[in-house]
Design a protein around this motif. Structure first.
Motif, mmCIF file in Angstrom:
data_model
loop_
_atom_site.group_PDB
_atom_site.id
_atom_site.type_symbol
_atom_site.label_atom_id
_atom_site.label_comp_id
_atom_site.label_asym_id
_atom_site.label_seq_id
_atom_site.Cartn_x
_atom_site.Cartn_y
_atom_site.Cartn_z
ATOM 1 N N VAL A 147 19.905 0.567 4.641
ATOM 2 C CA VAL A 147 19.217 -0.095 5.730
ATOM 3 C C VAL A 147 18.797 -1.461 5.212
ATOM 4 N N ARG A 148 19.261 -2.522 5.850
ATOM 5 C CA ARG A 148 19.045 -3.853 5.282
ATOM 6 C C ARG A 148 17.636 -4.390 5.534
ATOM 7 N N THR A 149 17.069 -4.084 6.704
ATOM 8 C CA THR A 149 15.694 -4.498 6.982
ATOM 9 C C THR A 149 14.975 -3.339 7.666
ATOM 10 N N ARG A 150 13.685 -3.471 7.789
ATOM 11 C CA ARG A 150 12.879 -2.418 8.414
ATOM 12 C C ARG A 150 13.350 -2.133 9.840
ATOM 13 N N TYR A 151 13.987 -3.103 10.454
ATOM 14 C CA TYR A 151 14.355 -2.972 11.860
ATOM 15 C C TYR A 151 15.846 -2.757 12.063
ATOM 16 N N SER A 152 16.583 -2.606 10.949
ATOM 17 C CA SER A 152 18.040 -2.460 11.032
ATOM 18 C C SER A 152 18.448 -1.004 11.190
ATOM 19 N N THR A 153 19.690 -0.833 11.581
ATOM 20 C CA THR A 153 20.281 0.511 11.604
ATOM 21 C C THR A 153 20.939 0.796 10.260
ATOM 22 N N SER A 179 19.864 -7.849 -0.967
ATOM 23 C CA SER A 179 18.612 -7.639 -0.241
ATOM 24 C C SER A 179 18.760 -6.504 0.766
ATOM 25 N N PHE A 214 16.388 -2.859 2.570
ATOM 26 C CA PHE A 214 15.119 -2.166 2.730
ATOM 27 C C PHE A 214 15.118 -0.811 2.047
ATOM 28 N N SER A 215 16.204 -0.065 2.201
ATOM 29 C CA SER A 215 16.248 1.266 1.593
ATOM 30 C C SER A 215 17.692 1.719 1.399
#
Length: 121
Positions: free
Chosen positions: A100-106, A27, A29-30
């Motif tokens: 990037v694991r989530t929209r809010y991750s680094t 899982s 994000f990008s």
């Protein structure tokens, strides 16, 4: 859990070809820039090629004109097409990716487990 899974290594004769694949799973994000490295026992890991998220590519001088890096963003996969292989290309090849694991991750740095490429007659 994010993983990079490599495949495609093996034994090939000098002058032969191989195509390595590295798929990002899990899982996230990008996927950003992806790279291939290689390492020979007792030596430092050597950068081979880079492809950005916009598919801009760069190569080490030792492989330029023989290797091609590409990616399939729909499959989160990077490839390394290797032509005109030489014995000095023998190494364990590793893929590397910035994810990037989530929209809010680094951005985080991930590595595959490595795949052996042996060029020998």
């Amino acid at each position: 859990q994010v993983q990079l899974v490599e495949s495609g290594g093996g034994l090939v004769q000098p002058g032969g070809s191989l195509r390595l694949s590295c798929a990002a799973s899990g899982s996230f994000f990008s996927v950003g820039t992806m790279r291939w490295y290689r390492q020979v026992p007792g030596k430092q890991r050597e950068w081979v090629a880079t492809i950005t998220s916009a598919s801009s590519t760069t190569y080490a001088d030792s492989v330029k004109g023989r290797f091609t890096i590409s990616r399939d963003n729909a499959k989160n996969t990077v490839y390394l097409q290797m032509l005109s292989l030489k014995p000095e290309d023998t190494a364990v090849y590793y893929c590397n990716a910035l994810l990037v694991r989530t929209r809010y991750s680094t951005v985080e740095d991930y590595w595959g487990q490595g795949t052996q490429v042996t060029v020998s007659s």
